[in-house]
Design an enzyme around this catalytic site. Structure first.
Site, PDB file in Angstrom:
ATOM      1  N   CYS A  13      -8.400  42.666  56.761  1.00 53.37           N
ATOM      2  CA  CYS A  13      -8.140  43.533  57.909  1.00 53.37           C
ATOM      3  C   CYS A  13      -7.046  44.537  57.554  1.00 53.37           C
ATOM      4  O   CYS A  13      -5.973  44.152  57.075  1.00 53.37           O
ATOM      5  CB  CYS A  13      -7.711  42.682  59.098  1.00 53.37           C
ATOM      6  SG  CYS A  13      -7.275  43.646  60.565  1.00 53.37           S
ATOM      7  N   CYS A  47      -3.754  43.685  59.887  1.00 49.34           N
ATOM      8  CA  CYS A  47      -2.850  42.543  59.713  1.00 49.34           C
ATOM      9  C   CYS A  47      -2.963  41.842  58.366  1.00 49.34           C
ATOM     10  O   CYS A  47      -2.174  40.949  58.078  1.00 49.34           O
ATOM     11  CB  CYS A  47      -3.070  41.533  60.836  1.00 49.34           C
ATOM     12  SG  CYS A  47      -4.664  40.677  60.754  1.00 49.34           S
ATOM     13  N   CYS A  62      -5.601  39.775  64.834  1.00 55.63           N
ATOM     14  CA  CYS A  62      -4.950  40.903  65.525  1.00 55.63           C
ATOM     15  C   CYS A  62      -5.857  41.605  66.530  1.00 55.63           C
ATOM     16  O   CYS A  62      -5.433  42.564  67.171  1.00 55.63           O
ATOM     17  CB  CYS A  62      -4.411  41.910  64.509  1.00 55.63           C
ATOM     18  SG  CYS A  62      -5.672  42.893  63.668  1.00 55.63           S
ATOM     19  N   CYS A 108     -21.957  45.175  60.248  1.00 48.90           N
ATOM     20  CA  CYS A 108     -21.782  46.604  59.966  1.00 48.90           C
ATOM     21  C   CYS A 108     -20.319  46.934  60.262  1.00 48.90           C
ATOM     22  O   CYS A 108     -19.904  46.972  61.419  1.00 48.90           O
ATOM     23  CB  CYS A 108     -22.737  47.386  60.862  1.00 48.90           C
ATOM     24  SG  CYS A 108     -22.767  49.145  60.562  1.00 48.90           S
ATOM     25  N   CYS A 134     -11.135  41.319  64.394  1.00 48.66           N
ATOM     26  CA  CYS A 134     -10.310  40.406  63.611  1.00 48.66           C
ATOM     27  C   CYS A 134      -9.827  39.292  64.539  1.00 48.66           C
ATOM     28  O   CYS A 134      -9.319  39.563  65.632  1.00 48.66           O
ATOM     29  CB  CYS A 134      -9.125  41.163  63.014  1.00 48.66           C
ATOM     30  SG  CYS A 134      -7.931  40.100  62.170  1.00 48.66           S
TER      31      CYS A 134
END
EC number: 1.8.4.12
Length: 144
Positions: free
Chosen positions: A58, A61, A107, A129, A104
């Site tokens: 991510c 984070c 976060c 995607c 995510c």
């Protein structure tokens, strides 16, 4: 921030910031996509055609989200994966049921969408995607 391993994924929603804090650490495009649920331009993302061995994390984070072994060329114009690292993402159904929003798990940053049953010859017949700008990549040989 170093990418976390799958075993080290923090508790869901444990990495929270106010918008002004996110704006200070994300680029304007990352903020638009991760925090405002935007979308990369089709075919323009940094990771669309990248197939190097490593881990995608991510951009907000640093949580490890996808292994390169689950990435495939779907021809959709965005990075596509058939599965995430267990516990790394949340899936939320969208109206109409055609797709699921993926965020995510740590976060709550918007990553993209999951489409199911499209006939891909992958183990899950799912296409995650994902917006390139939502991701950071660490090659298998790097220390991160």
């Amino acid at each position: 921030m170093a990418a976390m391993t799958a075993a080290a994924v923090p508790a869901t929603g444990s990495f929270q910031k106010q918008d002004e804090e996110w704006r200070a650490v994300l680029s304007p495009e990352q903020f638009r996509v991760l925090r405002l649920k935007g979308t990369d331009k089709r075919g323009k993302g940094e990771f669309t055609k990248k197939f190097e061995e490593g881990t995608y994390s991510c951009a907000g984070c640093g949580t490890a989200l996808y292994k390169s072994t689950t990435k495939f060329d779907s021809g959709c114009g965005w990075p596509a994966f058939f599965d995430a690292i267990p516990g790394a993402i949340k899936q939320t159904p969208e109206a109409g049921g055609r797709r699921m929003e993926i965020t995510c798990a740590v976060c709550d940053g918007h990553l993209g969408h999951v489409f199911k049953g499209e006939g891909y010859s992958t183990p899950t017949d799912q296409r995650h995607c994902v917006n390139s700008v939502s991701l950071k990549f660490s090659s298998a040989g790097s220390s991160q």
